[in-house]
Design an enzyme around this catalytic site. Structure first.
Site, mmCIF file in Angstrom:
data_model
loop_
_atom_site.group_PDB
_atom_site.id
_atom_site.type_symbol
_atom_site.label_atom_id
_atom_site.label_comp_id
_atom_site.label_asym_id
_atom_site.label_seq_id
_atom_site.Cartn_x
_atom_site.Cartn_y
_atom_site.Cartn_z
ATOM 1 N N GLU A 81 -3.841 -0.037 -2.066
ATOM 2 C CA GLU A 81 -4.455 -1.017 -2.987
ATOM 3 C C GLU A 81 -5.977 -0.964 -2.975
ATOM 4 O O GLU A 81 -6.623 -1.320 -3.954
ATOM 5 C CB GLU A 81 -3.961 -2.441 -2.665
ATOM 6 C CG GLU A 81 -4.396 -3.047 -1.336
ATOM 7 C CD GLU A 81 -3.429 -2.744 -0.174
ATOM 8 O OE1 GLU A 81 -2.720 -1.729 -0.241
ATOM 9 O OE2 GLU A 81 -3.415 -3.536 0.806
ATOM 10 N N HIS A 118 -2.968 1.486 3.096
ATOM 11 C CA HIS A 118 -3.210 0.451 2.076
ATOM 12 C C HIS A 118 -3.771 1.081 0.804
ATOM 13 O O HIS A 118 -4.985 1.076 0.590
ATOM 14 C CB HIS A 118 -4.191 -0.590 2.619
ATOM 15 C CG HIS A 118 -3.621 -1.460 3.685
ATOM 16 N ND1 HIS A 118 -2.885 -2.581 3.407
ATOM 17 C CD2 HIS A 118 -3.665 -1.349 5.027
ATOM 18 C CE1 HIS A 118 -2.497 -3.151 4.535
ATOM 19 N NE2 HIS A 118 -2.952 -2.411 5.541
ATOM 20 N N CYS A 130 2.141 -1.001 4.420
ATOM 21 C CA CYS A 130 1.876 -1.232 5.843
ATOM 22 C C CYS A 130 2.990 -2.073 6.458
ATOM 23 O O CYS A 130 4.049 -1.554 6.786
ATOM 24 C CB CYS A 130 0.488 -1.830 6.031
ATOM 25 S SG CYS A 130 -0.146 -1.529 7.682
HETATM 26 N N1 GLN Z 1 1.174 -6.045 11.747
HETATM 27 C C1 GLN Z 1 1.340 -4.645 11.477
HETATM 28 C C2 GLN Z 1 0.522 -3.790 12.428
HETATM 29 O O1 GLN Z 1 -0.380 -4.256 13.049
HETATM 30 C C3 GLN Z 1 1.028 -4.315 10.038
HETATM 31 C C4 GLN Z 1 -0.413 -4.488 9.675
HETATM 32 C C5 GLN Z 1 -0.678 -4.525 8.206
HETATM 33 O O2 GLN Z 1 0.206 -4.803 7.414
HETATM 34 N N2 GLN Z 1 -1.919 -4.279 7.814
HETATM 35 O O3 GLN Z 1 0.750 -2.623 12.563
#
Ligand code: GLN
Length: 544
Positions: free
Chosen positions: A509, A507, A381
């Site tokens: 994970e 994600h 992400c």
């Molecule tokens: N801050 C970034 C966004 O809002 C990444 C978010 C994250 O890593 N979950 O897109």
């Protein structure tokens, strides 16, 4: 009709109540009893989505897009189930629903009170999960410790359940802690007695007491707790601190908890089989060659902020017969002169999720380091945003490219707000959340890892790869191995000039399990373990 196990905590928090709950689920599942789990969080936030990781630890995202407590991650990993929004209930949800009903006029003429309206709403949530999951047993963990002011309505609700669904369908388990006094070299039971008294005061007599302790618990201590807390001798279950959380189901089973629960709830007994779990623990405890992975994050002081990432790395390392040696690197430390030395022994670099500008430049430095030194890289992400920013700066020979999240007026917003996010004002529950499909491009690292062409992964972000830069970066060697099925959104990036520099917008994970590591983590560690670094030994010929 489902039966209910209510788990409360006493004495102190953070003694592993969530792991105990997850382990009870594992034990029941090993007897082919179907289970679902719910966590009750007494705080007034509707969900943890707007809380800082320093306050709350990781926010775990369910497939249906709920932002939830990290304990749900443990339930999913241990029991190998997929939970939904119904599995995390907060006081914030309960009160907003009750007040919403009051405004609609559902209670016209009545005075709205904690008992019966708030407790009634809480009990509805228990029943809703029972109906939806059709589980034989629903395990419900009450967050916090007995005696907390905001936990009272939840305790009152679980007390009422005994009469609502019948004594034989409800079980109360209390998880406490036995402190050790160094001067007298003994474990003390008094705090446990007090916390059980507090439970009794509100009408709950625990059926089982699980005693956490950093030291072995003698028979005498068990007798004492049995006598003073009025529970059967065999219902005092010792749970000393263990090396790995995955050992807890085995310990509880050995102490007879499974048989006890089955007996007390009158569940049809089936043969239990924890052999696979035993094998897992045996392998974890084996001395294995380490694999050095640097986790570059901005919340590393609180390791719980990366709970699922750490677990997914452990699962993948174990798959390759390695033990994970995780180097926690604060991204702000990389911004200092000579910061790179912190990465000297890393055989792989992982940059997990995060929000806000603090520490971003350090993460970009880590990505540059990984690219220049051909160190395997996995970006999750925010870790993908960082990889795209870094590569764009390299390609354009400019420090200007950035994410609009950190530098809204940049002339190269390589990461920008999702179009549907532009009009969004509220912060709670408004990100792109939960499962979305991702089409994989044959021949890419990601397609090779999954061995499938279409996968579903969980998201939690507002910002996205900006398509205006797709061609430019592609021509410079960036490969978009995963796209949304309509081709509009870049879901994964990799570099064709690097052994394994891969990142994803989602994600992964959250989907890793001890017995089946996530394919991206698995392949990341697979390449990392073969990477020779400072102080790292080449693999021994016999290891895989
Ligand atoms: N801050 C970034 C966004 O809002 C990444 C978010 C994250 O890593 N979950 O897109």
């Amino acid at each position: 009709m489902s039966k209910y196990i209510f788990v409360t905590g006493g004495v102190v928090s953070s003694v592993g109540k969530g792991i105990t709950v997850a382990s009870i689920g594992t034990i029941l599942k090993s007897r082919q009893v179907t289970v679902s789990v719910q966590k009750l969080d007494p705080y007034l936030n509707v969900d943890p989505g707007t809380m800082s990781p320093y306050q709350h630890g990781e926010v775990f995202v369910t497939q249906d897009g709920a932002e939830t407590d990290l304990d749900l991650g443990n339930y999913e990993r241990f029991i190998d189930i997929e939970l939904t929004a119904e599995s995390n209930v907060t006081s914030g949800q309960i009160y907003s629903s009750v007040i919403g009903k009051e405004r609609r006029g559902d209670f016209l003429g009545g005075t709205i009170q904690v008992v019966p309206h708030v407790t009634g709403e809480i009990k509805e949530r228990f029943k809703k999960l029972a109906q939806k999951s059709e589980a034989e047993v629903v395990i419900i963990e009450v967050g916090g410790t007995v005696g907390d002011i905001e936990g009272q309505p939840f305790l009152e609700a679980i007390r009422q359940m005994r009469n609502d669904v019948g004594r034989e369908n409800v079980l109360y388990i209390h998880v406490t802690f036995l402190p050790y006094l160094t001067s007298t070299k003994e474990l003390k039971t008094k705090p446990t007695q007090h916390s059980v008294n507090e439970l009794r005061r509100i009408g709950i007599q625990p059926d089982i007491i699980v005693c956490r302790s950093d030291y072995p618990i003698s028979e005498g201590i068990r007798d004492k707790i049995s006598l003073f807390c009025d529970v059967q001798r065999q219902a005092v279950i010792p749970l000393p601190t263990v090396d790995t959380i995955y050992e807890v189901p085995m310990l509880l089973e050995e102490e007879g908890l499974g048989q006890l629960v089955v007996g007390k709830l009158g569940l049809k007994t089936r043969k239990n089989d924890l052999s696979q779990w035993g094998e897992l623990v045996r392998r974890i405890k084996e001395p294995l060659e380490p694999v050095n992975i640097a986790l570059v994050g901005k919340y590393v002081e609180l390791q719980d902020a990366y709970f699922s990432v750490r677990e997914a790395l452990c699962h993948a390392a174990l798959y390759h017969n390695r033990c994970l040696n995780l180097l926690w690197v604060h991204s702000e430390d990389l911004e200092k002169d000579g910061g790179d030395t912190l990465l000297g022994s890393a055989q792989g670099i992982i940059i997990p999720g995060g929000f806000g500008i603090r520490g971003i430049e350090g993460m970009v430095k880590a990505a540059t380091y990984a690219r220049n030194n051909r160190v395997p890289y996995l970006g999750l992400c925010l870790g993908m945003h960082v990889m795209v920013i870094e590569f764009a700066r390299y390609v354009l020979k400019s420090s200007e490219p950035n994410s609009a999240e950190f530098y809204p007026s940049t002339s190269y917003p390589v990461i920008d707000l999702l179009p549907e996010q532009k009009a969004v004002k509220g912060k709670g529950g408004t990100m792109r959340l939960g499962n979305y499909p991702c089409q994989l491009v044959p021949g890419s690292h990601v397609a090779n890892a999954y061995g499938e062409s279409l996968v579903y992964e969980r998201h939690r972000h507002r910002y996205e790869f900006n398509n205006q830069f797709r061609t430019l970066l592609k021509e410079a060697g960036m490969v978009y191995g995963g796209l949304s099925p309509d081709g509009k959104l870049v879901e994964t990036c990799e570099l064709n000039s690097h052994p394994w520099m891969v990142s994803c917008q989602f994600h992964p994970e959250f989907n890793s399990r001890p017995s089946h590591p996530h394919p991206l983590f698995r392949n990341f560690i697979g390449v990392a373990k073969e990477t020779l670094r400072e102080g790292a030994q080449p693999s021994l010929p016999l290891s895989t």
